[in-house]
Design a protein around this motif. Structure first.
Motif, short mmCIF file in Angstrom:
data_model
loop_
_atom_site.label_atom_id
_atom_site.label_comp_id
_atom_site.label_asym_id
_atom_site.label_seq_id
_atom_site.Cartn_x
_atom_site.Cartn_y
_atom_site.Cartn_z
N LYS A 291 0.82 -1.22 0.00
CA LYS A 291 0.00 0.00 0.00
C LYS A 291 0.85 1.27 0.00
O LYS A 291 0.36 2.35 -0.32
CB LYS A 291 -0.94 0.02 1.21
N TYR A 330 -5.15 -3.27 0.65
CA TYR A 330 -5.01 -3.24 -0.80
C TYR A 330 -5.74 -4.45 -1.35
O TYR A 330 -6.08 -5.37 -0.60
CB TYR A 330 -3.53 -3.26 -1.24
N TRP A 334 -4.49 -3.72 -7.00
CA TRP A 334 -3.49 -2.76 -6.51
C TRP A 334 -2.12 -3.43 -6.43
O TRP A 334 -1.12 -2.84 -6.81
CB TRP A 334 -3.89 -2.24 -5.13
#
Length: 492
Positions: A291, A330, A334
């Motif tokens: 992330k 996430y 992602w």
């Protein structure tokens, strides 16, 4: 196959290692300290050794000779804690022979169990959490007076930035440098936020100073450590001299390092500052979080040849629903976006990961998503293990550990088999190529061979050459591989 299944960031060859330093003088008392768990624990033991060395202790490699025994512990899995309890039972025999012996438990297990440890393990005199090591001389003094002693207070400020760690059992070439402590991520399966506290970053100047001193002492590689290095952020305190009027919104420090007055320093900036110490100081870091890892970090890595092209990017699961249950913040798309960015900006970058099989409610179809993620990324290697419920975590409170062990084990075997395939494939791709290797010492199997790691963190073994010594860089032509090692010869 010489491929090992291990736990996250755990070097199994070092588990339970007794740490010994050269005495500064004749110490009044002898300290035996051994460590379990991740690199952060071994780094913390160096801080403990430094504190106690300044208070009249010298280390010993034989616990039977010790006045004080400390175990620096890990809580990430149940069997890690059981290993510590078994070790304590061995120390009990020594304490019978030496009633004045002080036995203490440090680190994550101490923080999780707190004073309860004293009740469960009658042998233990001292229980100390990761943020209370400065208090150790005082706590040992209390035990000497006949009391039990506990300090498990967590801190929002403690980073031990002013303490120069004593490098324990070091080869004089590789060193760990802690850049931050704690974790704010709250992954549902993880106990670390509860045992190491909230996230806080060290002042960048202290990190650069430590790395510079290490280089001047002959070290040639530093690994910057943090539970989540990409979230490193240092802000000057508004009340410090010269910081009047600081509002926390100042622009980030320039890529060249710049003037830190009133600046916010992020991880990319810190990497740049450490990389500029010297081209021969090689830099690694661990661990990254999907992330938080940014293109700015990747471009900084690309700009500097002494920042290794290697990233440990834990995925844990390839399925978005399971990732949400894990509170990883996430999703699958992602994570793939971050992998694509790494491949685009640093095409030769090595990537490793962590995988958990059998997390709560995971279906066979969701397990297949993890396997397909492994096919997409083709990791260089991975740390793989079955889900193990840890008391006090969010998952233990919210979800039933409902996947049978047999299913967890079966899924783990599939993950391991796939990773073995890709690990070998990634090594095979290096055949015939020249690797720049930092010589770390003799190989484990023969004193006729040197070993060291390449840029992508793969181990390279090659014949000893009298012209080259540990701590030097050499170019090695890869001529063959095992399932875990590159084998070759030095070329000019």
């Amino acid at each position: 196959m010489d491929f090992a299944i291990t736990d996250k960031a755990h070097d199994e060859s070092r588990q339970g290692e007794a740490l010994v330093i050269e005495p500064k003088g004749k110490g009044d008392r002898k300290l035996y300290i051994e460590s379990y768990g991740c690199a952060m624990n071994f780094s913390d033991s160096e801080i403990v050794a430094s504190i106690l060395s300044d208070n009249g202790f010298e280390t010993t490699s034989d616990y039977n000779d010790a006045d004080v025994i400390f175990i620096n512990t890990c809580s990430i899995r149940e069997n890690a804690e059981q290993r510590v309890r078994n070790r304590l039972r061995e120390f009990a025999i020594t304490k019978v022979k030496n009633p004045g012996l002080v036995v203490g438990v440090l680190g994550c297990m101490a923080e999780r169990l707190k004073s309860k440890f004293l009740e469960e393990e009658k042998l233990v005199d001292v229980v100390v959490g990761p943020d209370a090591y400065r208090d150790l001389p005082n706590l040992i003094g209390k035990v000497d007076e006949g009391q039990k002693a506990v300090n498990v207070l967590l801190s929002r400020e403690e980073t031990y930035a002013d303490i120069s760690p004593v490098r324990l059992n070091s080869n004089g070439i590789n060193a760990f440098v802690s850049i931050m402590r704690g974790c704010d991520n709250m992954c549902s399966f993880c106990v670390v936020p509860f045992t190491r506290g909230r996230e806080r970053s060290r002042e960048p100047q202290s990190i650069v100073k430590e790395c510079t001193e290490l280089f001047n002492q002959g070290y040639r590689e530093v690994t910057l450590l943090g539970q989540n290095v990409d979230s490193y952020k240092w802000k000057p305190h508004p009340t410090l001299p010269g910081r009047e009027g600081f509002d926390g919104e100042n622009p980030e420090v320039s890529p060249a390092g710049g003037d830190l007055e009133g600046a916010v320093v992020n991880f990319a900036n810190l990497l740049e500052m450490v990389a500029r110490i010297h081209p021969d100081l090689r830099i690694r870091f661990s661990t990254s979080h999907p992330k938080d890892i940014t293109d700015e970090v990747l471009h900084t890595m690309k700009r500097h040849g002494n920042i290794c092209n290697y990233i440990h990017l834990p995925v844990q699961s390839g399925n978005s629903r399971v990732l949400e249950l894990m509170n990883r913040t996430y999703d699958r798309d992602w994570y793939i976006n971050r992998i694509d960015a790494i491949r685009r900006i640093i095409p030769e970058c090595g990537i490793s990961t962590d995988v958990i099989t059998g997390f709560c409610t995971e279906t066979d179809e969701e397990h297949q998503d993890t396997l397909s993620m492994m096919d997409y990324v083709q990791y260089d290697f991975a740390y793989m293990f079955m889900y193990s419920e840890r008391p006090g975590t969010l998952a233990a409170k919210r979800y039933a550990d409902d996947i049978p062990d047999a299913v967890k084990s079966s899924r783990l075997k599939e993950v391991v088999a796939k990773q073995q395939h890709y690990s070998y494939q990634r090594l095979q791709a290096q055949l015939g190529k020249v690797q720049r290797v930092l010589i770390e010492g003799f190989s484990k199997k023969s004193d006729k061979d040197y070993c060291g790691r390449n840029d992508q963190n793969a181990m390279v073994v090659f014949p000893v050459n009298e012209n080259y010594k540990p701590g030097m860089y050499v170019n090695v032509l890869v001529e063959r591989t095992t399932t875990a090692t590159l084998i070759g010869r030095v070329i000019d």
